[in-house]
Scaffold this active site. Structure first.
Site, mmCIF file in Angstrom:
data_model
loop_
_atom_site.group_PDB
_atom_site.id
_atom_site.type_symbol
_atom_site.label_atom_id
_atom_site.label_comp_id
_atom_site.label_asym_id
_atom_site.label_seq_id
_atom_site.Cartn_x
_atom_site.Cartn_y
_atom_site.Cartn_z
ATOM 1 N N LYS A 107 19.782 -51.407 -40.183
ATOM 2 C CA LYS A 107 19.101 -52.168 -41.240
ATOM 3 C C LYS A 107 18.997 -53.644 -40.879
ATOM 4 O O LYS A 107 18.466 -54.436 -41.649
ATOM 5 C CB LYS A 107 19.864 -52.023 -42.556
ATOM 6 C CG LYS A 107 19.863 -50.602 -43.112
ATOM 7 C CD LYS A 107 20.593 -50.556 -44.431
ATOM 8 C CE LYS A 107 20.930 -49.143 -44.863
ATOM 9 N NZ LYS A 107 19.781 -48.381 -45.376
ATOM 10 N N ASP A 121 30.395 -52.898 -49.961
ATOM 11 C CA ASP A 121 29.318 -52.216 -49.254
ATOM 12 C C ASP A 121 28.254 -53.286 -48.980
ATOM 13 O O ASP A 121 27.496 -53.659 -49.870
ATOM 14 C CB ASP A 121 28.762 -51.090 -50.129
ATOM 15 C CG ASP A 121 27.472 -50.491 -49.566
ATOM 16 O OD1 ASP A 121 26.986 -50.987 -48.521
ATOM 17 O OD2 ASP A 121 26.957 -49.548 -50.180
ATOM 18 N N CYS A 150 18.856 -42.739 -53.269
ATOM 19 C CA CYS A 150 20.296 -42.420 -53.167
ATOM 20 C C CYS A 150 21.099 -43.182 -54.212
ATOM 21 O O CYS A 150 22.202 -43.673 -53.931
ATOM 22 C CB CYS A 150 20.849 -42.705 -51.773
ATOM 23 S SG CYS A 150 20.081 -41.734 -50.503
ATOM 24 N N GLN A 204 23.083 -53.910 -47.622
ATOM 25 C CA GLN A 204 21.852 -54.628 -47.971
ATOM 26 C C GLN A 204 22.029 -56.140 -47.968
ATOM 27 O O GLN A 204 21.103 -56.870 -48.315
ATOM 28 C CB GLN A 204 21.330 -54.167 -49.345
ATOM 29 C CG GLN A 204 20.897 -52.735 -49.384
ATOM 30 C CD GLN A 204 19.831 -52.396 -48.337
ATOM 31 O OE1 GLN A 204 19.102 -53.269 -47.857
ATOM 32 N NE2 GLN A 204 19.751 -51.144 -47.955
ATOM 33 N N HIS A 254 25.139 -47.100 -54.229
ATOM 34 C CA HIS A 254 24.473 -46.072 -53.406
ATOM 35 C C HIS A 254 25.402 -44.859 -53.355
ATOM 36 O O HIS A 254 26.634 -45.004 -53.438
ATOM 37 C CB HIS A 254 24.296 -46.676 -52.005
ATOM 38 C CG HIS A 254 23.503 -45.857 -51.042
ATOM 39 N ND1 HIS A 254 24.031 -44.772 -50.367
ATOM 40 C CD2 HIS A 254 22.227 -45.984 -50.605
ATOM 41 C CE1 HIS A 254 23.104 -44.276 -49.568
ATOM 42 N NE2 HIS A 254 21.998 -44.981 -49.695
HETATM 43 N N1 PMP Z 1 24.860 -48.598 -49.072
HETATM 44 C C1 PMP Z 1 23.681 -49.163 -49.376
HETATM 45 C C2 PMP Z 1 23.636 -50.225 -50.439
HETATM 46 C C3 PMP Z 1 22.533 -48.752 -48.702
HETATM 47 O O1 PMP Z 1 21.350 -49.305 -49.006
HETATM 48 C C4 PMP Z 1 22.621 -47.744 -47.716
HETATM 49 C C5 PMP Z 1 21.392 -47.250 -46.981
HETATM 50 N N2 PMP Z 1 20.285 -47.013 -47.781
HETATM 51 C C6 PMP Z 1 23.879 -47.208 -47.432
HETATM 52 C C7 PMP Z 1 24.968 -47.651 -48.130
HETATM 53 C C8 PMP Z 1 24.053 -46.156 -46.392
HETATM 54 O O2 PMP Z 1 23.768 -46.664 -45.125
HETATM 55 P P1 PMP Z 1 23.659 -45.700 -43.856
HETATM 56 O O3 PMP Z 1 22.716 -44.614 -44.240
HETATM 57 O O4 PMP Z 1 23.149 -46.587 -42.778
HETATM 58 O O5 PMP Z 1 25.027 -45.185 -43.589
#
Ligand code: PMP
Length: 405
Positions: A224, A198, A363, A201, A121
């Site tokens: 999430k 990270d 993203c 998910q 991401h």
């Molecule tokens: N890493 C991953 C794999 C994600 O899916 C996301 C959110 N889509 C993020 C980071 C960023 O998370 P946040 O917007 O809650 O900071």
């Protein structure tokens, strides 16, 4: 799992859109929130609101207790050795920025190497690039196989005497791939290299045990995992957190301040400058209660069944469908395109049927580029989704595809 009872806990799931029941399949972006979490937020504003860690008065002590209980709750949930290894942030993004800036700033210099993967991401790419502009290190990117699993041979071959750090997602927010981070971490440690995960998910969908993984850092977001917005967690091993410089400066993160010399607070407060979202943090502990009451293994089994059922139907019944990410053991995320139909049109028209999916690059533009596409339609499941919703989604995709043909 009694899904209809679970659904009753989520007021938003009772909404109707365009005369149809809402089918919420955008859980990867954010999950919905059960009443007990909302109640904890309301309680925070109506009963216990006072700033934490500052007051001798009762309200401040109550608010502090709620926040610090939540820290212990989070530590137990991910099996951290100590609550002092749990740093609260605004989300995964801030947690990864903290690690990149503080740990990366300490470890990465000119000529050094950082390993990322092609499926990261932007939150696990851009913070490193910001640092790269200052420090001049090299990014190495692990490629993937056609099914969306990482090329682990390529990963293993990337280590050399300039490798300083690895950062990788536990589960991909586009492909659903669950990476074998435990083995990847062992490989990195064999080279004396720390590993950042990270986990945005992964935490809502599978049991995460940071000690079993031997992760040096693990980042995730409350919103999430049925929790409130604006709160995230960075787990870090004590030996690293102690060595790392603060990320932001301000109130609460100091021991003493003078214009000549400032010393910093103990862990984890050294990394928590300013007033935290203490109400959100206390509500996160109710989201963990919710998950643990159902059981994360039950949630995972239910989501996998939804994934299996939906994938089988889509592949059988939608001509021209391409599903991106078919790695064994993937989590319940389906990214797809149908023929030459634009993902945005599909998303817009599904919305008119009351079905909420995400469209676009999610993203993850480098991943899209490696797949040779601009974006996908993404449906993702949570504990409260039903087989009937999965079927409504498949019927919706069929109907919209026929219209767009
Ligand atoms: N890493 C991953 C794999 C994600 O899916 C996301 C959110 N889509 C993020 C980071 C960023 O998370 P946040 O917007 O809650 O900071």
């Amino acid at each position: 799992m009694d899904i209809s009872r679970i659904r009753e806990e989520f007021p938003i799931l009772g909404r109707r859109l365009y005369g149809r029941p809402l089918v919420y399949l955008d859980n990867t972006a954010t999950s919905e929130t059960p009443r007990e979490v909302v109640d904890a937020v309301v309680n925070g504003y109506t009963v216990t609101k006072a700033n934490v860690h500052r007051g001798v008065h009762t309200l401040s002590q109550e608010a502090t207790l709620l926040q610090e209980e939540a820290r212990r709750r989070v530590a137990a949930f991910i099996n951290a050795s100590s609550h002092e290894e749990v740093v609260f942030t605004r989300g995964t993004t801030e947690a990864l920025n903290l690690v990149a800036s503080s740990l990366g700033g300490m470890l990465l210099g000119e000529g050094d190497e950082l390993i990322l993967t092609v499926m990261e991401h932007h939150a696990n790419i851009v913070p490193w690039q910001l640092l790269q502009a200052l420090k001049g290190f090299r990014l190495r990117v692990v490629p993937m196989h056609e099914d969306g699993s990482l090329d682990l041979d390529a990963y293993r071959s990337m280590f050399n005497d300039r490798t300083r750090l690895v950062s990788c997602c536990h589960a991909s927010n586009v492909l659903g791939t669950v990476n074998p981070v435990k083995e990847m971490i062992a490989e990195a440690h064999a080279h004396g290299v720390p590993f950042v995960v990270d986990g945005a998910q992964a935490v809502p969908h599978m049991k995460v045990d940071v000690i079993d993984l031997d992760a040096d850092f693990y980042a995730f977001s409350a919103h999430k995992m049925y929790g409130p917005t604006g709160v995230g967690v960075l787990y870090g091993k004590r030996e690293w957190l102690e060595k790392m410089p603060p990320y932001q400066g301000g109130g609460e993160m100091i021991e003493s301040v003078s214009f000549d010399k400032t010393t910093f607070a103990e862990l984890p407060f050294k990394f928590e400058a300013g007033t935290p979202d203490f109400i959100g943090i206390s509500a996160l502990s109710k989201a963990i209660d919710f998950i643990e009451r159902i059981g994360i293994d039950n949630i995972a089994a239910h989501e996998h069944e939804l994934l299996r059922h939906t994938t089988e139907r889509l592949l059988r019944e939608v001509p021209g469908i391409r599903i991106f990410g078919q790695a064994p053991g993937k989590c319940a995320i389906i990214s797809f395109l149908v023929g030459n139909e634009h993902h945005y049109d599909m998303g817009m028209l599904l919305d008119k049927l009351g079905i909420a999916v995400r469209t676009g690059h999610h993203c993850a533009q480098p991943l899209m580029r490696s797949l040779g596409i601009e974006g996908t339609v993404r449906a993702s499941f949570a504990a409260y989704n039903t087989i009937e919703e999965a079927d409504a989604f498949v019927e919706g995709v069929k109907r919209v595809s026929a219209m767009l043909e």
